[in-house]
Design an enzyme around this catalytic site. Structure first.
Site, PDB file in Angstrom:
ATOM      1  N   GLU A 436     -10.913  20.835   3.607  1.00 13.50           N
ATOM      2  CA  GLU A 436     -10.024  19.813   3.030  1.00 13.50           C
ATOM      3  C   GLU A 436     -10.021  18.513   3.844  1.00 13.50           C
ATOM      4  OE1 GLU A 436      -6.279  21.131   1.419  1.00 13.50           O
ATOM      5  OE2 GLU A 436      -7.164  23.037   0.830  1.00 13.50           O
TER       6      GLU A 436
HETATM    7  C1  LIG Z   1     -13.874  29.014   4.597  1.00 10.77           C
HETATM    8  C2  LIG Z   1     -14.264  27.824   3.797  1.00 10.77           C
HETATM    9  C3  LIG Z   1     -13.651  27.582   2.581  1.00 10.77           C
HETATM   10  C4  LIG Z   1     -14.050  26.480   1.817  1.00 10.77           C
HETATM   11  N1  LIG Z   1     -13.507  26.305   0.560  1.00 10.77           N
HETATM   12  C5  LIG Z   1     -14.021  25.340  -0.228  1.00 10.77           C
HETATM   13  C6  LIG Z   1     -13.632  25.228  -1.602  1.00 10.77           C
HETATM   14  O1  LIG Z   1     -12.788  25.982  -2.091  1.00 10.77           O
HETATM   15  N2  LIG Z   1     -14.228  24.282  -2.367  1.00 10.77           N
HETATM   16  C7  LIG Z   1     -15.151  23.426  -1.873  1.00 10.77           C
HETATM   17  O2  LIG Z   1     -15.642  22.585  -2.609  1.00 10.77           O
HETATM   18  N3  LIG Z   1     -15.524  23.472  -0.571  1.00 10.77           N
HETATM   19  C8  LIG Z   1     -14.994  24.418   0.239  1.00 10.77           C
HETATM   20  N4  LIG Z   1     -15.385  24.506   1.551  1.00 10.77           N
HETATM   21  C9  LIG Z   1     -16.272  23.491   2.086  1.00 10.77           C
HETATM   22  C10 LIG Z   1     -15.584  22.595   3.109  1.00 10.77           C
HETATM   23  O3  LIG Z   1     -14.719  21.720   2.480  1.00 10.77           O
HETATM   24  C11 LIG Z   1     -16.714  21.917   3.889  1.00 10.77           C
HETATM   25  O4  LIG Z   1     -17.129  22.852   4.859  1.00 10.77           O
HETATM   26  C12 LIG Z   1     -16.322  20.631   4.510  1.00 10.77           C
HETATM   27  O5  LIG Z   1     -16.167  19.668   3.520  1.00 10.77           O
HETATM   28  C13 LIG Z   1     -17.360  20.136   5.502  1.00 10.77           C
HETATM   29  O6  LIG Z   1     -18.634  20.180   4.943  1.00 10.77           O
HETATM   30  P1  LIG Z   1     -19.844  20.851   5.733  1.00 10.77           P
HETATM   31  O7  LIG Z   1     -19.361  22.127   6.283  1.00 10.77           O
HETATM   32  O8  LIG Z   1     -21.022  20.872   4.877  1.00 10.77           O
HETATM   33  O9  LIG Z   1     -20.072  19.876   6.937  1.00 10.77           O
HETATM   34  P2  LIG Z   1     -20.929  18.534   6.972  1.00 10.77           P
HETATM   35  O10 LIG Z   1     -20.417  17.554   5.975  1.00 10.77           O
HETATM   36  O11 LIG Z   1     -22.368  18.864   6.954  1.00 10.77           O
HETATM   37  O12 LIG Z   1     -20.525  18.013   8.408  1.00 10.77           O
HETATM   38  C14 LIG Z   1     -20.925  18.671   9.617  1.00 10.77           C
HETATM   39  C15 LIG Z   1     -20.173  18.032  10.750  1.00 10.77           C
HETATM   40  O13 LIG Z   1     -20.469  16.635  10.790  1.00 10.77           O
HETATM   41  C16 LIG Z   1     -19.289  15.863  10.650  1.00 10.77           C
HETATM   42  N5  LIG Z   1     -19.587  14.684   9.854  1.00 10.77           N
HETATM   43  C17 LIG Z   1     -20.088  14.638   8.593  1.00 10.77           C
HETATM   44  N6  LIG Z   1     -20.205  13.373   8.194  1.00 10.77           N
HETATM   45  C18 LIG Z   1     -19.791  12.590   9.208  1.00 10.77           C
HETATM   46  C19 LIG Z   1     -19.677  11.188   9.402  1.00 10.77           C
HETATM   47  N7  LIG Z   1     -20.004  10.314   8.470  1.00 10.77           N
HETATM   48  N8  LIG Z   1     -19.210  10.755  10.586  1.00 10.77           N
HETATM   49  C20 LIG Z   1     -18.845  11.621  11.565  1.00 10.77           C
HETATM   50  N9  LIG Z   1     -18.925  12.943  11.438  1.00 10.77           N
HETATM   51  C21 LIG Z   1     -19.386  13.436  10.271  1.00 10.77           C
HETATM   52  C22 LIG Z   1     -18.280  16.789   9.987  1.00 10.77           C
HETATM   53  O14 LIG Z   1     -16.952  16.435  10.283  1.00 10.77           O
HETATM   54  C23 LIG Z   1     -18.660  18.122  10.598  1.00 10.77           C
HETATM   55  O15 LIG Z   1     -18.062  18.228  11.856  1.00 10.77           O
HETATM   56  C24 LIG Z   1     -15.016  25.601   2.316  1.00 10.77           C
HETATM   57  C25 LIG Z   1     -15.612  25.834   3.555  1.00 10.77           C
HETATM   58  C26 LIG Z   1     -15.267  26.949   4.278  1.00 10.77           C
HETATM   59  C27 LIG Z   1     -15.983  27.208   5.564  1.00 10.77           C
END
Ligand SMILES: Cc1cc2nc3c(=O)[nH]c(=O)nc-3n(C[C@H](O)[C@H](O)[C@H](O)COP(=O)(O)OP(=O)(O)OC[C@H]3O[C@@H](n4cnc5c(N)ncnc54)[C@H](O)[C@@H]3O)c2cc1C
Length: 627
Positions: A436
């Site tokens: 979120e």
């Molecule tokens: C248990 C769980 C439940 C979830 N439930 C849902 C759900 O119900 N529906 C849904 O749609 N998604 C869901 N998600 C997805 C969740 O919202 C994402 O994991 C989250 O948005 C981050 O995306 P990512 O993990 O791909 O990280 P990425 O976007 O790949 O980012 C990796 C890291 O880089 C950082 N980062 C990325 N971009 C930047 C930037 N521009 N500047 C600085 N730092 C940056 C991030 O903060 C993070 O630390 C869930 C994830 C988990 C693990």
């Protein structure tokens, strides 16, 4: 304001890579400004105005009464019918418990009564989240993914009357819903979305194809909200990416759960990969209009985001309870460990942060209920600050419990000790900093909003896409604004209400003073960095952190003031006063550290060095000597 064209006063995207530009333009076009003032937003402009938040809007008696029957029953169910350690061990929430929660109305807390829900306020919803967060993260996630981001909230905000009548009674009764945005290549950046919906030849249907990752609740859901790319729209002669939100019944042919995902914690999360193969959707499943999906998602999250920090209040109170008990009774080196300064300081931080999170969330929830303030910044600050404070709290609790913190509850029980589940709580809570809106993304979001008034006034001056003439005209206009605004930041401060509890006054006087310093700091950073400021993430992050701390101090002082004046039954007056004093002192320490590191830091060195780490031909030695 948007950045999707070269309108003067928008963010200059001309020096960005295509990927950066697309990501920025997409989120910019979905920004939802409410038109109302924001207390937290004003802080970044050096304005300290308590107009909307003083006296602190304590929950009105009628609202307390409306929520009490549900909250009392929920508390009872959580106390007597939930075994969180068993849920964790089994990786399953018993069906009977889900049905019990559904009968209670827990799946439709904020859904209006006319659509079969309980019709309760945001404040009562936050109080429910607090109860849930004190017991089990799986249940919090189940109910939150269902109604903070799942079908109820977007439909309440953007649904047609027909959609509301069709779906809300179902989801209010307990048919589980979910929200599917994330994909393998789409985490924080929706511009890379690959799930697509194409209009069918009949003009009445859409065909959905793609795969969504980590969709919480999807394994049990009846209907979910899916974000999909739809054909580009031409704006000012250029194609603009479109994302559209669709309601998808999980029993529609072509919808398939590919696999269940398992995590470090929240082991009973019904989270999976969902695949869509030629799923035929009727036109009336679109929520909020074609191409408005991201707006639906971001607007939903503006308030949906409050659930996590609300749950964090309950979680932190639980941590604090365990920490207080152990610190008072565990004797080492001749005294209870709570009398050793290193442990005492952790207790003090945990207690102060718990109260501050409660103050911030209750204040923001009340503003949501009053519907007359822009709460986007406040809610994001609650999420960012509350989830980080909760992580600090569980980390401190583990340290305070020592080896027993690291031991599982089942093992403690086997040895005849109290099964305190610190190990599980730590596993369950880490995700709060990621989903979120991760902490990094929250800081970017807040920085964007903090800069907004300046972009409106001076964006065009720094925008290299504008002609020299336009930039000069903009500079003259901006000069006029800053000639009046800047000197005011040096005028004597005010704004602390005279009838405020005396012990709370110094806190607010400090916020008032420091908001002006914050505004000056932001302005100086803008002048020094020009358009590059947008990319100075760590610098902006510190500015955001200072603003967030100032909001936290304000909420804490005003909350304590209101509880003192009301004659609170669970806090002594002197306890509230010392909470304010302690929290303000701690927060001032963090602000001082942020200000110091704005002046002296190693951001540039770190960044340059980190880039060499991205080159796999370098630093081979840092991979050597391990298995
Ligand atoms: C248990 C769980 C439940 C979830 N439930 C849902 C759900 O119900 N529906 C849904 O749609 N998604 C869901 N998600 C997805 C969740 O919202 C994402 O994991 C989250 O948005 C981050 O995306 P990512 O993990 O791909 O990280 P990425 O976007 O790949 O980012 C990796 C890291 O880089 C950082 N980062 C990325 N971009 C930047 C930037 N521009 N500047 C600085 N730092 C940056 C991030 O903060 C993070 O630390 C869930 C994830 C988990 C693990």
């Amino acid at each position: 304001m948007n950045t999707t064209d070269d309108t003067p006063g928008t963010i200059d995207t001309s020096k960005m890579t295509q990927g950066q530009r697309e990501a920025l333009e997409m989120t910019e076009s979905a920004r939802a400004e409410s038109g109302y003032r924001s207390f937290a937003g004003d802080l970044f402009m050096g304005r300290f105005s308590l107009d909307h938040i003083y006296p602190f809007p304590l929950q009105p008696a009628a609202d307390v009464e409306a929520g009490q029957p549900f909250l009392t029953e929920l508390e009872q169910v959580l106390k007597t019918e939930v075994d969180a350690d068993q849920i964790d061990a089994d990786g399953e929430i018993p069906d009977a418990l889900i049905e019990r929660l559904a009968r209670l109305g827990a799946f439709g807390i904020k859904i209006p009564k006319e659509y079969g829900g309980l019709g309760l306020s945001q404040t009562n919803y936050s109080r429910a989240a607090q109860l849930l967060g004190s017991v089990d993260g799986n249940l919090t996630a189940l109910l939150s993914a269902h109604q903070s981001i799942g079908v109820p909230q977007p439909l309440k905000l953007f649904g047609t009357e027909e959609q509301k009548r069709k779906y809300l009674p179902r989801v209010a009764r307990g048919e589980i819903s979910a929200f599917a945005l994330t994909e393998t290549g789409v985490g924080s950046d929706p511009a890379r979305m690959e799930t697509r919906a194409e209009p069918d030849a009949d003009g009445e249907h859409w065909i959905l194809n793609g795969e969504k990752l980590w969709c919480t609740n999807s394994l049990k859901a009846g209907v979910i909200i899916v974000m999909a790319r739809t054909p580009d729209k031409i704006v000012h002669g250029k194609p603009r990416s479109q994302i559209t939100a669709f309601l998808v019944e999980m029993n529609t042919p072509g919808v398939e759960i590919v696999t269940r995902c398992h995590f470090m914690g929240l082991r009973a999360l019904y989270n999976g990969v969902v695949r869509f193969t030629n799923v035929r959707l009727s036109r009336d499943t679109i929520v909020g209009g074609e191409g408005r999906g991201l707006k639906v998602a971001l607007t939903t999250l503006n308030t949906g985001r409050l659930t996590i920090p609300a749950a964090c209040i309950g979680f932190m109170k639980r941590c604090l309870g365990y920490s207080r008990d152990w610190s008072a009774t565990r004797v080492q080196w001749g005294s209870p460990i709570g009398q050793h300064a290193a442990i005492a300081s952790k207790l003090a931080r945990m207690a102060a942060n718990t109260f501050a999170t409660e103050a911030m969330v209750m204040l923001t929830s009340a503003l949501v209920d009053r519907k007359n303030a822009d709460i986007r910044l406040e809610a994001a600050m609650c999420k960012l600050w509350g989830s980080e404070a909760a992580w600090q709290a569980i980390d401190d609790t583990m340290q305070i419990r020592g080896g027993r913190g690291y031991e599982t509850a089942a093992s403690l029980k086997n040895r005849g000790e109290k099964p305190v589940p610190v190990e599980r709580l730590m596993r369950d809570s880490r995700i709060n900093l990621i989903f979120e809106g991760s902490s990094e993304i929250m800081r970017l979001f807040l920085a964007r909003e903090a800069l907004d008034p300046h972009l409106k006034v001076a964006g065009a001056v720094l925008d290299s896409r504008q002609s020299a003439g336009k930039r000069l005209a903009a500079a003259l206009k901006a000069g006029g604004f800053y000639a009046l605004w800047y000197p005011k930041l040096h005028l004597p401060v005010g704004g602390v209400p005279s009838d405020l509890t005396p012990a709370c006054k110094p806190a607010l006087a400090y916020v008032s003073r420091t908001s002006r310093r914050l505004a000056r700091t932001l302005f100086h950073a803008m002048v020094k960095n020009g358009p590059k400021l947008e990319r100075r993430q760590l610098l902006l992050g510190r500015i955001v952190d200072i603003g967030t701390e100032l909001f936290a101090i304000t909420a804490t002082a005003l909350y304590a003031d209101a509880l003192i004046k009301r004659g609170n039954t669970t806090h002594f007056r002197e306890d509230l006063e010392s909470l304010v004093k302690t929290f303000t002192a701690q927060s001032r320490g963090r602000i001082a550290a942020s200000l110091a590191s704005l002046a002296h830091n190693h951001d540039h060195e770190d960044y340059t060095f980190a880039q060499t780490l991205l080159d796999e031909t370098r630093h081979a030695g840092l991979r050597d000597g391990i298995v």
